[in-house]
Write a protein that holds these residues in place. Sequence first.
Motif, PDB file in Angstrom:
ATOM      1  N   LEU A   1       8.845 -10.162  -5.292  1.00 53.17           N
ATOM      2  CA  LEU A   1       7.610  -9.994  -5.771  1.00 53.17           C
ATOM      3  C   LEU A   1       8.266  -8.934  -7.039  1.00 53.17           C
ATOM      4  O   LEU A   1       7.640  -9.330  -8.053  1.00 53.17           O
ATOM      5  CB  LEU A   1       6.881  -9.124  -4.901  1.00 53.17           C
ATOM      6  CG  LEU A   1       5.558  -8.545  -5.589  1.00 53.17           C
ATOM      7  CD1 LEU A   1       4.715  -9.706  -6.017  1.00 53.17           C
ATOM      8  CD2 LEU A   1       4.715  -7.419  -4.546  1.00 53.17           C
ATOM      9  N   SER A   2       9.092  -8.192  -6.871  1.00 55.27           N
ATOM     10  CA  SER A   2       9.663  -7.529  -8.022  1.00 55.27           C
ATOM     11  C   SER A   2      10.362  -8.179  -9.018  1.00 55.27           C
ATOM     12  O   SER A   2      10.020  -7.715 -10.319  1.00 55.27           O
ATOM     13  CB  SER A   2      10.827  -6.497  -7.539  1.00 55.27           C
ATOM     14  OG  SER A   2      11.261  -5.518  -8.523  1.00 55.27           O
ATOM     15  N   ALA A   3      10.848  -9.208  -8.686  1.00 56.09           N
ATOM     16  CA  ALA A   3      11.685  -9.944  -9.617  1.00 56.09           C
ATOM     17  C   ALA A   3      10.528 -10.867 -10.436  1.00 56.09           C
ATOM     18  O   ALA A   3      10.578 -10.963 -11.621  1.00 56.09           O
ATOM     19  CB  ALA A   3      12.775 -11.081  -9.075  1.00 56.09           C
ATOM     20  N   VAL A   4       9.582 -11.356  -9.856  1.00 55.60           N
ATOM     21  CA  VAL A   4       8.557 -12.048 -10.564  1.00 55.60           C
ATOM     22  C   VAL A   4       7.697 -11.156 -11.564  1.00 55.60           C
ATOM     23  O   VAL A   4       7.294 -11.388 -12.386  1.00 55.60           O
ATOM     24  CB  VAL A   4       7.770 -12.870  -9.471  1.00 55.60           C
ATOM     25  CG1 VAL A   4       6.621 -13.745  -9.997  1.00 55.60           C
ATOM     26  CG2 VAL A   4       8.589 -13.986  -8.864  1.00 55.60           C
ATOM     27  N   ALA A   5       6.944  -9.989 -10.628  1.00 52.43           N
ATOM     28  CA  ALA A   5       5.984  -9.179 -11.351  1.00 52.43           C
ATOM     29  C   ALA A   5       6.704  -8.358 -12.437  1.00 52.43           C
ATOM     30  O   ALA A   5       6.090  -7.825 -13.461  1.00 52.43           O
ATOM     31  CB  ALA A   5       5.262  -8.421 -10.363  1.00 52.43           C
ATOM     32  N   GLY A   6       8.193  -8.071 -12.356  1.00 58.37           N
ATOM     33  CA  GLY A   6       8.730  -7.151 -13.194  1.00 58.37           C
ATOM     34  C   GLY A   6       8.497  -5.680 -12.871  1.00 58.37           C
ATOM     35  O   GLY A   6       8.603  -4.974 -13.746  1.00 58.37           O
TER      36      GLY A   6
END
Length: 70
Positions: free
Chosen positions: A18-23
């Motif tokens: 999620l962190s990689a996609v959402a930033g």
Amino acid sequence: MALTRLAASAAAFALALLSAVAGFGGGDLLLPVFTALFGLRTAIPVLTLAQRSPATPAAPPSTAASWIGG
């Protein structure tokens, strides 16, 4: 204990995706999960170690900025 580790690993993996996609920081979302699993006194050191694992170095390699000087 093994089930707790499995749950922590699954949560860390899902929030890393999620962190990689959402930033934005997965650590902010992982702290409540680790607090529920380990308790607050243990969750903060465990999260600190998880965020500073060898997969996420604190500084880039020295060759990363070698093009700047010449």
